[in-house]
Design a protein around this motif. Structure first.
Motif, PDB file in Angstrom:
ATOM      1  N   ARG A   1       0.722  -1.162  -0.045  1.00 24.13           N
ATOM      2  CA  ARG A   1       0.043   0.097   0.037  1.00 24.13           C
ATOM      3  C   ARG A   1       0.668   1.102  -0.014  1.00 24.13           C
ATOM      4  NH1 ARG A   1      -3.130  -3.037   3.482  1.00 24.13           N
ATOM      5  NH2 ARG A   1      -2.447  -2.209   5.223  1.00 24.13           N
ATOM      6  N   HIS A   2       2.044   1.105   0.814  1.00 27.55           N
ATOM      7  CA  HIS A   2       3.082   2.227   0.853  1.00 27.55           C
ATOM      8  C   HIS A   2       3.376   2.806  -0.605  1.00 27.55           C
ATOM      9  CE1 HIS A   2       6.143   5.202   2.030  1.00 27.55           C
ATOM     10  NE2 HIS A   2       6.890   4.484   1.329  1.00 27.55           N
ATOM     11  N   ILE A   3       3.898   1.536  -1.304  1.00 26.90           N
ATOM     12  CA  ILE A   3       4.507   1.984  -2.779  1.00 26.90           C
ATOM     13  C   ILE A   3       3.526   2.437  -3.643  1.00 26.90           C
ATOM     14  CG2 ILE A   3       5.644   0.445  -4.567  1.00 26.90           C
ATOM     15  CD1 ILE A   3       6.893  -1.290  -2.784  1.00 26.90           C
ATOM     16  N   GLU A   4       2.137   1.652  -3.641  1.00 31.38           N
ATOM     17  CA  GLU A   4       1.133   2.232  -4.417  1.00 31.38           C
ATOM     18  C   GLU A   4       0.636   3.301  -4.247  1.00 31.38           C
ATOM     19  OE1 GLU A   4      -0.408  -2.328  -5.698  1.00 31.38           O
ATOM     20  OE2 GLU A   4      -1.438  -1.209  -4.470  1.00 31.38           O
ATOM     21  N   SER A   5       0.699   3.966  -3.281  1.00 32.50           N
ATOM     22  CA  SER A   5       0.227   5.381  -2.927  1.00 32.50           C
ATOM     23  C   SER A   5       1.133   6.233  -2.860  1.00 32.50           C
ATOM     24  CB  SER A   5      -0.445   5.250  -1.516  1.00 32.50           C
ATOM     25  OG  SER A   5       0.222   5.094  -0.321  1.00 32.50           O
ATOM     26  N   SER A   6       2.380   5.797  -2.941  1.00 36.32           N
ATOM     27  CA  SER A   6       3.545   7.114  -2.658  1.00 36.32           C
ATOM     28  C   SER A   6       4.227   7.467  -3.999  1.00 36.32           C
ATOM     29  CB  SER A   6       4.451   6.515  -1.723  1.00 36.32           C
ATOM     30  OG  SER A   6       3.917   6.258  -0.338  1.00 36.32           O
ATOM     31  N   TYR A   7       4.214   6.820  -4.888  1.00 38.44           N
ATOM     32  CA  TYR A   7       5.089   7.038  -6.091  1.00 38.44           C
ATOM     33  C   TYR A   7       4.534   7.462  -7.562  1.00 38.44           C
ATOM     34  CZ  TYR A   7       8.239   5.817  -2.275  1.00 38.44           C
ATOM     35  OH  TYR A   7       8.844   5.575  -1.129  1.00 38.44           O
ATOM     36  N   GLY A   8       3.342   7.281  -7.503  1.00 36.68           N
ATOM     37  CA  GLY A   8       2.602   7.732  -8.914  1.00 36.68           C
ATOM     38  C   GLY A   8       3.086   6.822  -9.923  1.00 36.68           C
ATOM     39  N   GLY A   9       3.423   5.696  -9.743  1.00 35.99           N
ATOM     40  CA  GLY A   9       3.593   4.600 -10.875  1.00 35.99           C
ATOM     41  C   GLY A   9       5.178   4.471 -11.197  1.00 35.99           C
ATOM     42  N   ALA A  10       5.874   5.469 -10.551  1.00 33.97           N
ATOM     43  CA  ALA A  10       7.622   5.678 -10.708  1.00 33.97           C
ATOM     44  C   ALA A  10       8.254   4.479  -9.884  1.00 33.97           C
ATOM     45  CB  ALA A  10       8.045   6.899 -10.375  1.00 33.97           C
ATOM     46  N   VAL A  11       7.434   3.744  -9.010  1.00 38.12           N
ATOM     47  CA  VAL A  11       7.833   2.847  -8.294  1.00 38.12           C
ATOM     48  C   VAL A  11       6.746   1.874  -8.263  1.00 38.12           C
ATOM     49  CG1 VAL A  11       9.039   1.824  -6.001  1.00 38.12           C
ATOM     50  CG2 VAL A  11       9.449   4.100  -6.946  1.00 38.12           C
ATOM     51  N   VAL A  12       6.748   0.416  -8.259  1.00 40.34           N
ATOM     52  CA  VAL A  12       5.889  -0.470  -8.381  1.00 40.34           C
ATOM     53  C   VAL A  12       6.142  -1.625  -7.459  1.00 40.34           C
ATOM     54  CG1 VAL A  12       4.670   0.121 -10.413  1.00 40.34           C
ATOM     55  CG2 VAL A  12       6.269  -1.505 -10.806  1.00 40.34           C
ATOM     56  N   PRO A  13       5.348  -2.452  -6.898  1.00 42.50           N
ATOM     57  CA  PRO A  13       5.599  -3.634  -6.061  1.00 42.50           C
ATOM     58  C   PRO A  13       6.327  -4.698  -7.060  1.00 42.50           C
ATOM     59  CG  PRO A  13       3.586  -2.945  -5.224  1.00 42.50           C
ATOM     60  CD  PRO A  13       3.874  -2.023  -6.633  1.00 42.50           C
ATOM     61  N   ALA A  14       7.456  -5.507  -6.769  1.00 40.91           N
ATOM     62  CA  ALA A  14       7.791  -6.619  -7.526  1.00 40.91           C
ATOM     63  C   ALA A  14       7.371  -7.831  -6.933  1.00 40.91           C
ATOM     64  CB  ALA A  14       9.206  -6.432  -7.622  1.00 40.91           C
ATOM     65  N   PHE A  15       6.433  -7.944  -5.979  1.00 39.58           N
ATOM     66  CA  PHE A  15       6.039  -9.205  -5.049  1.00 39.58           C
ATOM     67  C   PHE A  15       4.427  -9.338  -5.207  1.00 39.58           C
ATOM     68  CE2 PHE A  15       6.293  -5.773  -2.345  1.00 39.58           C
ATOM     69  CZ  PHE A  15       4.999  -5.698  -1.477  1.00 39.58           C
TER      70      PHE A  15
END
Length: 277
Positions: A263-277
């Motif tokens: 949730r932190h990754i998906e809400s914080s970086y506007g698609g510039a960072v995405v989960p890899a798990f």
């Protein structure tokens, strides 16, 4: 008198024993972090440090305290890990890790993927790829694995064509077609955002762009971005070979793969960072 001293000492010893037992019980209490095992983990500040701190709160509930140590380059975190100054690091993808470890003969390995930063072509002067003029200066990250990755991004956009046998270590010398005669320059990845105002565009690692955007307030447009599908460049938690089975390392990996971190990754970086798990 001797008998009276013994009678006073007995309840005193009993009190000390009870107190020690109570302290030991309190130290062992799960979830309060007081008996947590500590892992010292090296990171680049953004987004790795931010993501790790989100995971640290989860890991602490399972008895592992994370000490975050920040670095601003791609060399020292691996050197410090190999030297035993760190228990793990989190800043790099597997192709970079494997090349660095092979070149320096270091026994380092991945304990698990965490996130992907799709590489992107940024510009402060142009808003569309078609606007790039002939002879435009474009900078690329200088480290070999990310240089090849950047060239593949340009190739996917039809800006260059690489030699057919150019592999994971492709360089500017492998460019065989360059229809817009782009001036391709290699620059240390951490320096690229600061030179963005002086060039037409730059293929920048996501972590360095995010950090520069945060501190320099860059107003840059994304002209092209790497696909996240089947992308081998996920950033990983790296450890010394053999340590990937350590219980506290496995606990940290579990925390990094938690829903809280997703949730932190998906809400914080506007698609510039995405989960890899």
């Amino acid at each position: 008198m001797k008998s009276r001293s013994r009678s006073l000492l007995t309840p005193l010893l009993l009190s000390v024993t009870v107190l020690l037992a109570a302290c030991q019980k309190q130290e062992a209490a799960p979830g309060d972090g007081s008996a947590a095992r500590t892992l010292k983990v090296g990171v680049n500040p953004v987004p790795h440090g931010e993501i790790l701190r989100a995971a640290a709160a989860v890991a602490l509930r399972d008895g592992v305290r994370v000490e975050v140590v920040e670095f601003t380059d791609y060399v020292q975190p691996n050197v410090a890990l190999a030297d035993g100054q760190l228990d793990a690091n989190y800043f790099q993808h597997v192709p970079y890790l494997e090349r660095f470890a092979a070149d320096r003969k270091l026994a380092l390995t991945s304990a698990g993927p965490v996130h992907l930063e799709p590489l992107a072509l940024y510009s402060t002067k142009f808003s569309q790829l078609a606007e790039l003029p002939e002879g435009a200066q474009v900078t690329l990250p200088a480290d070999p694995s990310n240089l090849a990755r950047a060239l593949r991004l340009l190739e996917a956009q039809g800006l260059v064509r690489l030699r057919e046998d150019a592999g994971a270590t492709a360089s500017v010398k492998d460019v065989v077609v360059n229809p817009r005669k782009l001036d391709l320059r290699e620059i240390d990845a951490e320096q690229q955002p600061r030179t963005l105002e002086d060039v037409a565009a730059a293929v920048i690692n996501g972590n360095y762009f995010l950090e520069a955007q945060k501190h320099l307030r860059l107003d840059a447009k994304v002209l092209a971005r790497e696909s996240a599908k089947q992308n081998p460049y996920a950033n990983v938690l790296a450890v010394r070979r053999g340590d990937e089975a350590r219980p506290e390392v496995r606990t940290l990996v579990k925390a990094l793969h938690s829903e809280e971190v997703r949730r932190h990754i998906e809400s914080s970086y506007g698609g510039a960072v995405v989960p890899a798990f």
